[in-house]
Scaffold this motif. Structure first.
Motif, PDB file in Angstrom:
ATOM      1  N   TRP A 240      10.410   8.802  -7.903  1.00 21.05           N
ATOM      2  CA  TRP A 240       9.332   8.985  -6.930  1.00 21.05           C
ATOM      3  C   TRP A 240       9.786   8.843  -5.484  1.00 21.05           C
ATOM      4  CZ3 TRP A 240       4.658   5.920  -9.400  1.00 21.05           C
ATOM      5  CH2 TRP A 240       4.177   6.663 -10.483  1.00 21.05           C
ATOM      6  N   LYS A 241      11.054   8.542  -5.253  1.00 23.16           N
ATOM      7  CA  LYS A 241      11.519   8.434  -3.867  1.00 23.16           C
ATOM      8  C   LYS A 241      11.402   9.788  -3.177  1.00 23.16           C
ATOM      9  CE  LYS A 241      14.918   5.926  -2.665  1.00 23.16           C
ATOM     10  NZ  LYS A 241      16.295   5.379  -2.485  1.00 23.16           N
ATOM     11  N   ASN A 242      10.967   9.752  -1.918  1.00 19.30           N
ATOM     12  CA  ASN A 242      10.720  10.956  -1.130  1.00 19.30           C
ATOM     13  C   ASN A 242       9.652  11.852  -1.758  1.00 19.30           C
ATOM     14  OD1 ASN A 242      12.474  10.630   1.137  1.00 19.30           O
ATOM     15  ND2 ASN A 242      14.216  11.115  -0.186  1.00 19.30           N
ATOM     16  N   THR A 243       8.645  11.228  -2.375  1.00 21.32           N
ATOM     17  CA  THR A 243       7.473  11.948  -2.879  1.00 21.32           C
ATOM     18  C   THR A 243       6.219  11.193  -2.461  1.00 21.32           C
ATOM     19  OG1 THR A 243       7.339  10.776  -5.011  1.00 21.32           O
ATOM     20  CG2 THR A 243       8.793  12.703  -4.900  1.00 21.32           C
ATOM     21  N   ILE A 244       5.098  11.876  -2.508  1.00 20.83           N
ATOM     22  CA  ILE A 244       3.834  11.263  -2.135  1.00 20.83           C
ATOM     23  C   ILE A 244       3.437  10.155  -3.098  1.00 20.83           C
ATOM     24  CG2 ILE A 244       2.514  12.965  -3.434  1.00 20.83           C
ATOM     25  CD1 ILE A 244       0.318  12.762  -1.364  1.00 20.83           C
ATOM     26  N   TRP A 245       3.923  10.231  -4.347  1.00 30.94           N
ATOM     27  CA  TRP A 245       3.508   9.264  -5.365  1.00 30.94           C
ATOM     28  C   TRP A 245       4.036   7.874  -5.067  1.00 30.94           C
ATOM     29  CZ3 TRP A 245      -0.141  11.875  -7.074  1.00 30.94           C
ATOM     30  CH2 TRP A 245      -0.025  13.242  -7.327  1.00 30.94           C
ATOM     31  N   ALA A 246       5.141   7.772  -4.363  1.00 31.74           N
ATOM     32  CA  ALA A 246       5.657   6.447  -3.998  1.00 31.74           C
ATOM     33  C   ALA A 246       4.730   5.735  -3.022  1.00 31.74           C
ATOM     34  CB  ALA A 246       7.051   6.589  -3.378  1.00 31.74           C
ATOM     35  N   ILE A 247       3.870   6.490  -2.342  1.00 27.02           N
ATOM     36  CA  ILE A 247       2.953   5.916  -1.371  1.00 27.02           C
ATOM     37  C   ILE A 247       1.582   5.649  -1.983  1.00 27.02           C
ATOM     38  CG2 ILE A 247       1.890   6.240   0.896  1.00 27.02           C
ATOM     39  CD1 ILE A 247       4.929   5.922   0.939  1.00 27.02           C
ATOM     40  N   VAL A 248       1.087   6.576  -2.787  1.00 29.47           N
ATOM     41  CA  VAL A 248      -0.308   6.497  -3.231  1.00 29.47           C
ATOM     42  C   VAL A 248      -0.506   5.758  -4.547  1.00 29.47           C
ATOM     43  CG1 VAL A 248      -0.778   8.664  -2.029  1.00 29.47           C
ATOM     44  CG2 VAL A 248      -0.237   8.710  -4.464  1.00 29.47           C
ATOM     45  N   VAL A 249       0.519   5.692  -5.404  1.00 32.88           N
ATOM     46  CA  VAL A 249       0.324   5.100  -6.727  1.00 32.88           C
ATOM     47  C   VAL A 249       0.509   3.580  -6.755  1.00 32.88           C
ATOM     48  CG1 VAL A 249       1.184   5.045  -9.109  1.00 32.88           C
ATOM     49  CG2 VAL A 249       0.857   7.230  -7.944  1.00 32.88           C
ATOM     50  N   PRO A 250       1.592   3.014  -6.187  1.00 35.04           N
ATOM     51  CA  PRO A 250       1.793   1.559  -6.323  1.00 35.04           C
ATOM     52  C   PRO A 250       0.646   0.709  -5.787  1.00 35.04           C
ATOM     53  CG  PRO A 250       3.803   2.615  -5.574  1.00 35.04           C
ATOM     54  CD  PRO A 250       2.733   3.647  -5.500  1.00 35.04           C
ATOM     55  N   ASN A 251      -0.053   1.170  -4.753  1.00 32.33           N
ATOM     56  CA  ASN A 251      -1.158   0.409  -4.176  1.00 32.33           C
ATOM     57  C   ASN A 251      -2.500   1.070  -4.459  1.00 32.33           C
ATOM     58  OD1 ASN A 251       0.583  -1.537  -2.849  1.00 32.33           O
ATOM     59  ND2 ASN A 251       1.111   0.104  -1.428  1.00 32.33           N
ATOM     60  N   ALA A 252      -2.589   1.715  -5.610  1.00 31.25           N
ATOM     61  CA  ALA A 252      -3.798   2.483  -5.919  1.00 31.25           C
ATOM     62  C   ALA A 252      -4.998   1.613  -6.242  1.00 31.25           C
ATOM     63  CB  ALA A 252      -3.523   3.433  -7.088  1.00 31.25           C
ATOM     64  N   ILE A 253      -4.796   0.334  -6.472  1.00 29.04           N
ATOM     65  CA  ILE A 253      -5.924  -0.524  -6.809  1.00 29.04           C
ATOM     66  C   ILE A 253      -5.758  -1.874  -6.119  1.00 29.04           C
ATOM     67  CG2 ILE A 253      -4.876  -1.452  -8.914  1.00 29.04           C
ATOM     68  CD1 ILE A 253      -7.677  -1.336 -10.179  1.00 29.04           C
ATOM     69  N   SER A 254      -6.854  -2.365  -5.568  1.00 31.94           N
ATOM     70  CA  SER A 254      -6.888  -3.672  -4.915  1.00 31.94           C
ATOM     71  C   SER A 254      -7.732  -4.610  -5.763  1.00 31.94           C
ATOM     72  CB  SER A 254      -7.476  -3.553  -3.511  1.00 31.94           C
ATOM     73  OG  SER A 254      -7.806  -4.819  -2.986  1.00 31.94           O
ATOM     74  N   ALA A 255      -7.162  -5.749  -6.128  1.00 29.39           N
ATOM     75  CA  ALA A 255      -7.888  -6.698  -6.961  1.00 29.39           C
ATOM     76  C   ALA A 255      -9.159  -7.196  -6.262  1.00 29.39           C
ATOM     77  CB  ALA A 255      -6.983  -7.878  -7.324  1.00 29.39           C
ATOM     78  N   PHE A 256      -9.067  -7.432  -4.963  1.00 32.47           N
ATOM     79  CA  PHE A 256     -10.236  -7.905  -4.220  1.00 32.47           C
ATOM     80  C   PHE A 256     -11.354  -6.862  -4.244  1.00 32.47           C
ATOM     81  CE2 PHE A 256     -12.581  -7.827  -0.193  1.00 32.47           C
ATOM     82  CZ  PHE A 256     -13.188  -9.075  -0.234  1.00 32.47           C
ATOM     83  N   ASN A 257     -11.016  -5.614  -3.927  1.00 24.62           N
ATOM     84  CA  ASN A 257     -12.027  -4.556  -3.939  1.00 24.62           C
ATOM     85  C   ASN A 257     -12.632  -4.373  -5.319  1.00 24.62           C
ATOM     86  OD1 ASN A 257     -11.393  -4.188  -1.269  1.00 24.62           O
ATOM     87  ND2 ASN A 257     -10.200  -2.318  -1.590  1.00 24.62           N
ATOM     88  N   LEU A 258     -11.793  -4.486  -6.339  1.00 20.35           N
ATOM     89  CA  LEU A 258     -12.274  -4.328  -7.706  1.00 20.35           C
ATOM     90  C   LEU A 258     -13.263  -5.424  -8.074  1.00 20.35           C
ATOM     91  CD1 LEU A 258     -12.171  -2.952 -10.451  1.00 20.35           C
ATOM     92  CD2 LEU A 258     -10.138  -4.284 -10.989  1.00 20.35           C
ATOM     93  N   LEU A 259     -12.977  -6.660  -7.683  1.00 18.99           N
ATOM     94  CA  LEU A 259     -13.884  -7.765  -7.995  1.00 18.99           C
ATOM     95  C   LEU A 259     -15.207  -7.629  -7.254  1.00 18.99           C
ATOM     96  CD1 LEU A 259     -11.383 -10.778  -8.047  1.00 18.99           C
ATOM     97  CD2 LEU A 259     -12.449  -9.626  -9.996  1.00 18.99           C
ATOM     98  N   VAL A 260     -15.163  -7.116  -6.012  1.00 21.93           N
ATOM     99  CA  VAL A 260     -16.402  -6.904  -5.260  1.00 21.93           C
ATOM    100  C   VAL A 260     -17.269  -5.855  -5.954  1.00 21.93           C
ATOM    101  CG1 VAL A 260     -17.350  -6.026  -3.089  1.00 21.93           C
ATOM    102  CG2 VAL A 260     -15.447  -7.624  -3.045  1.00 21.93           C
ATOM    103  N   MET A 261     -16.665  -4.753  -6.381  1.00 20.51           N
ATOM    104  CA  MET A 261     -17.424  -3.707  -7.064  1.00 20.51           C
ATOM    105  C   MET A 261     -17.916  -4.178  -8.422  1.00 20.51           C
ATOM    106  SD  MET A 261     -15.934   0.026  -6.133  1.00 20.51           S
ATOM    107  CE  MET A 261     -17.590   0.638  -6.403  1.00 20.51           C
TER     108      MET A 261
END
Length: 306
Positions: free
Chosen positions: A154-175
């Protein structure tokens, strides 16, 4: 038969008015409250106003510490240099794409996961919630993450940026908390009408959850827009880097950039930090007024436990 409205007793009205009149203690409270709120607003706005003033000021006044709330020695040289750099606009477009794609992926994962966890009859619910909470305190570490991204190619691809941080535990608990307080009667009525679980979620739950959804979109969008460190690690191609990394590199190499562009290095060093920060926050500031009405409502709804 003619009826007439009774004439109010003036003495009674005056007595009530005298009773509800502000007491000296309450008047003092209102004055103190107003002073405190005005002070907080000033302290909050001052850094941004000072940033704007420095972005349009000359380097001599900035270095002398004479720029506060108003530009001194009006200057647009740094803006002109940045705006005429094609790479700046390329990286700016990358940031827009990364933010939109990453936010969309994050919202799909967060909303579906949170809705599933909000169901108390879900088997293994406690395990999944516990696993989620653990990720808020522990992570794999920088080196394992880097090796994983490299092994996945995934180096030098968009997936290295969008996938690893695709979910936030805090946001998930709020929802999750919000969905737990969603009226069960509405879902039951939709089920009686023949909607499946996905139909209930898409056609009933989400349309009635605009406040919390808009709040989470804002949280994710701001996070991805301001992010630069993952790109610093995984994107070595300058044409793929986001604008935050572009501005960070300019700031880190201000002297070299100034010499290459024919500008005085000291002027870039004095102005570039303010210009870089201003250009980074302008899109978020422009978007925030449109979601402000949902922001407080969404956070409050997601934080109330029924």
């Amino acid at each position: 038969m003619v009826t007439t409205n009774p004439v109010p007793d003036i003495s009674a009205v005056r007595a009530v008015t005298t009773t509800i009149k502000d007491t000296p203690a309450y008047t003092i409270f209102r004055v103190v409250n107003a002073v405190v709120l005005v002070t907080i607003c000033f302290v909050t706005l001052y850094p941004f106003v000072n940033l704007v003033a420095k972005a349009f000021s000359s380097q001599g006044y900035i270095l002398a510490g004479e720029v506060n709330l108003w530009p001194r020695g009006f200057n647009l040289t740094t803006f002109d240099w940045v705006f005429h750099d094609e790479r700046f606009w390329t990286n700016y477009g990358n940031t827009v794409v990364y933010t939109v794609v990453a936010t969309a992926i994050s919202m799909v994962i967060t909303t579906t996961f949170a809705y599933a966890l909000s169901k108390r009859h879900l088997k293994g619910r406690a395990f999944f919630v516990g696993m989620l909470v653990v990720t808020m305190f522990f992570n794999g570490g920088l080196i394992p993450n880097y090796l994983l991204i490299s092994e996945l190619g995934w180096k030098n691809t968009i997936w290295a940026i969008v996938v690893p941080n695709a979910i936030s535990a805090f946001n998930l608990l709020v929802m999750k908390s919000f969905f737990e307080n969603f009226p069960a009667e509405l879902e039951e009525a939709a089920a009686i009408d023949g909607l499946t679980t996905y139909g209930i979620f898409l056609r009933v739950v989400l349309p009635l959850s605009k406040a919390v959804v808009a709040t989470m979109i804002l949280f994710y969008a701001v996070s991805f827009w301001n992010s630069w460190f993952p790109a610093f690690l995984y994107l070595s191609d300058p044409d793929l880097q986001p604008v935050t990394l572009y501005l960070r590199n300019l700031l880190a190499a201000a002297s070299g950039a100034g010499q290459e562009s024919g500008m005085e290095a000291v002027q870039i060093g004095a102005n570039l930090q303010a210009v870089a920060m201003l250009l980074t926050v302008i899109p978020i500031i422009a978007i925030y007024p449109f979601v402000q009405k949902y922001f407080v409502t969404g956070v409050m709804l997601g934080s109330v436990k029924g």
